[in-house]
Design a protein around this motif. Sequence first.
Motif, short mmCIF file in Angstrom:
data_model
loop_
_atom_site.label_atom_id
_atom_site.label_comp_id
_atom_site.label_asym_id
_atom_site.label_seq_id
_atom_site.Cartn_x
_atom_site.Cartn_y
_atom_site.Cartn_z
N ALA B 115 0.84 -1.20 0.00
CA ALA B 115 0.00 0.00 0.00
C ALA B 115 0.87 1.25 0.00
N THR B 116 1.93 1.25 0.84
CA THR B 116 2.83 2.41 0.89
C THR B 116 3.47 2.65 -0.47
N THR B 117 3.94 1.57 -1.10
CA THR B 117 4.59 1.70 -2.40
C THR B 117 3.64 2.34 -3.41
N PHE B 118 2.39 1.86 -3.43
CA PHE B 118 1.44 2.41 -4.39
C PHE B 118 1.04 3.84 -4.02
N LEU B 119 0.94 4.11 -2.71
CA LEU B 119 0.66 5.49 -2.29
C LEU B 119 1.75 6.43 -2.80
N PHE B 120 3.01 6.06 -2.55
CA PHE B 120 4.12 6.89 -3.02
C PHE B 120 4.08 7.05 -4.54
N THR B 121 3.80 5.94 -5.22
CA THR B 121 3.81 5.97 -6.68
C THR B 121 2.75 6.92 -7.20
N VAL B 122 1.51 6.75 -6.72
CA VAL B 122 0.42 7.58 -7.22
C VAL B 122 0.66 9.05 -6.85
N ALA B 123 1.02 9.29 -5.59
CA ALA B 123 1.19 10.67 -5.14
C ALA B 123 2.32 11.36 -5.91
N THR B 124 3.47 10.71 -6.01
CA THR B 124 4.60 11.38 -6.67
C THR B 124 4.34 11.55 -8.15
N VAL B 125 3.79 10.52 -8.81
CA VAL B 125 3.61 10.63 -10.26
C VAL B 125 2.56 11.68 -10.60
N VAL B 126 1.49 11.76 -9.81
CA VAL B 126 0.47 12.79 -10.07
C VAL B 126 1.08 14.18 -9.89
N LEU B 127 1.78 14.37 -8.75
CA LEU B 127 2.40 15.68 -8.50
C LEU B 127 3.41 16.03 -9.60
N GLU B 128 4.22 15.04 -9.97
CA GLU B 128 5.26 15.30 -10.95
C GLU B 128 4.69 15.59 -12.33
N THR B 129 3.58 14.91 -12.66
CA THR B 129 2.97 15.14 -13.96
C THR B 129 2.39 16.54 -14.03
N VAL B 130 1.64 16.94 -13.00
CA VAL B 130 1.01 18.25 -13.00
C VAL B 130 2.08 19.35 -13.01
N LEU B 131 3.02 19.24 -12.05
CA LEU B 131 4.09 20.24 -11.96
C LEU B 131 4.97 20.23 -13.21
N GLY B 132 5.28 19.03 -13.68
CA GLY B 132 6.15 18.89 -14.85
C GLY B 132 5.50 19.49 -16.09
N PHE B 133 4.21 19.28 -16.23
CA PHE B 133 3.49 19.83 -17.37
C PHE B 133 3.53 21.35 -17.33
N TRP B 134 3.29 21.89 -16.13
CA TRP B 134 3.33 23.34 -15.97
C TRP B 134 4.72 23.89 -16.31
N MET B 135 5.76 23.24 -15.77
CA MET B 135 7.13 23.68 -16.07
C MET B 135 7.42 23.60 -17.56
N ALA B 136 6.95 22.52 -18.19
CA ALA B 136 7.22 22.33 -19.62
C ALA B 136 6.57 23.44 -20.43
N ILE B 137 5.34 23.81 -20.07
CA ILE B 137 4.64 24.86 -20.80
C ILE B 137 5.39 26.18 -20.67
N ILE B 138 5.87 26.45 -19.44
CA ILE B 138 6.64 27.69 -19.24
C ILE B 138 7.91 27.65 -20.07
N MET B 139 8.62 26.50 -20.04
CA MET B 139 9.90 26.41 -20.74
C MET B 139 9.72 26.43 -22.25
N ALA B 140 8.52 26.08 -22.72
CA ALA B 140 8.29 26.08 -24.17
C ALA B 140 8.07 27.49 -24.68
N ARG B 141 7.72 28.43 -23.78
CA ARG B 141 7.53 29.81 -24.21
C ARG B 141 8.89 30.43 -24.51
N SER B 142 8.86 31.48 -25.31
CA SER B 142 10.13 32.13 -25.59
C SER B 142 10.24 33.39 -24.77
#
Lengths: 295, 335
Positions: B115-142
Amino acid sequence: MSAATATTSRTVSVPERRPKKYDWALTRTYIAAVIILAWCLAPFYWMVVTAFRDVGYTFDPTFFFTHVTMDNFRTVFDTSLGNHFAQNLLNSFIVAGVTTVVALLVGVFAAYALARLNFRFKFAVMGFILGASMFPGVALVTPLFQLFTNIGWMGTYQALIIPDISFALPLTVYTLTSFFREMPWELEESARIDGCTQGQAFRKVILPLAAPATFTTAILAFISAWNEFLIASQLSSDQTKTVTVAIASFAGSQPHVEPYTAVMAAGTIVTIPLVVLVLVFQRKIVAGLTAGAVK
Amino acid sequence: MSTEVPARTRAKAAPKSPRQMPGRESADRKLVTQGRWASVLLLPTLILLAVVIIYPVVNAIIMSFQNDAGLSSSGFFVQGGFAGVDNYVHWLAQQCNGVSCPPGTLGSQFWGAMATTFLFTVATVVLETVLGFWMAIIMARSFRGRSVIRAAVLVPWAIPTAVTAKLWFFIFAFQGIANTLFNTHILWTGSEWPARWAIIISDTWKTTPFMALLILAGLQLIPDEVYEAAKVDGASSFQRFTQITLPLVRPALMVAILFRVLDALRMYDLPAIMTQGANNTTTLSILVVDQIRQGFNSAAALSTITFLVIFIVAFIFVRFLGANAVGAATSSGKK
């Protein structure tokens, strides 16, 4: 490679009209950029600040460098507390270095075949190599722990290098393949037509083209092996302990008191060369990291 | 020096000019020679991978069906030998010698660790995807200084996870900067949920850049004209995001998420260093490592289970969610 080209083309294309009113979108972009910068660099900055801070002021929240001292770095290399950080650094260099060289020497052939030749089972081979790179290290540690104990390899360098190959080699093949695929191999043919010998075509055309790709892949493989912790923590002895394991179990002068400043100094020593390497070869590394994931 | 061979092999693989062997026959023969060369070139890699991965895994599977010799937890001496599926039952049913494992033993922690492993997996991947997407959009701007941001995001990625763990352990110390900044008095690594959050935040910091760069690479493949056309047609920025960006970046995004999920499922370094698995932060990998010194064969069964879990998750991703990592990696267009 494609990332780099896309970057330049887009930078050029945008500022076509002079904005008359204040550009709020750009302001928002800059605010976001500053937030990203702070989020990525602040913890790293804090490590460096603490590394240079007097141990008496470990928890001083001042943002700037205060109570600057080199004592922590002296503590790191001090062997009287049972730490052997210089030896650990050497061990990490040996393990990561040998792993990288082996992975490159073997992987370059496979990458060439996957990038340049047509053959059956190409899809299956690529799938196997990708699967291997995602393989959990913990599934190797248990059988290898017993095997290396039985044949007396515990505490040898090969006991660390062999399992490291399991992730460094797939990474190398994967990255090199996508680099090789984007290389303009026709140039070799052209050079031959223009009168180059086979050797000249290789030396003057292919080698300069392939060298940066190979070098970048080597950096990626080296970093992955240098950063490895799980395997090293289980299969190393005091003599072959690598830096990551040493930092995780760094001994302070008093038991039960975490030597934070010394650990931050050790972390800084281990990290600064990597950060410099990464910043210098930023473009190439980003291309290598994202290679193959998009196409 | 190692790159010398490709040139040579190439010369041998296609020594004749195409004019001498026209038509289909030459294409067939070319394929056969290429196939032969490919197998020669691939052999060292495949043999080495077989030695370092397949041999240990097969070994682990064989071990997992053997008894651990030694004192059992109830004090009887147990002989080694064939155990059938006992080791698997031990973990999956949390059974020790026919009764359920007493609290505190490793055997009683399997489903908790899962359960802990899956909790960490879901929590980190969701956070990283949302944050990563936002960072990527910013970095794609000129904008001026964009390359600075792109360099900066590589810093957390380059720092060894062991150092990251120690760094955040220091940040989350009781007198540390996190408590000082937010004026809190939380024993971050000393109790269950704060410890979990400390690990999730550290992991998010360390791996969001990787996610952001993969998504950014996907974003840059979308031609500007598509956005301009949508703008002309009157699409709002939200519509442009949901109708253009998301569907077009989806292949790259799925591959990035697959990589991160598989990586998070084997998470070891951060919890092992920050909490040693205390306060219910034990992941499957930590449980395996803890078990190794208490019995190889039982540990082998657990590592096989871990491997299977990761394999099944990967299979689901590739089969049902269309994360085509191999397709992205081979340019042959097989999709």
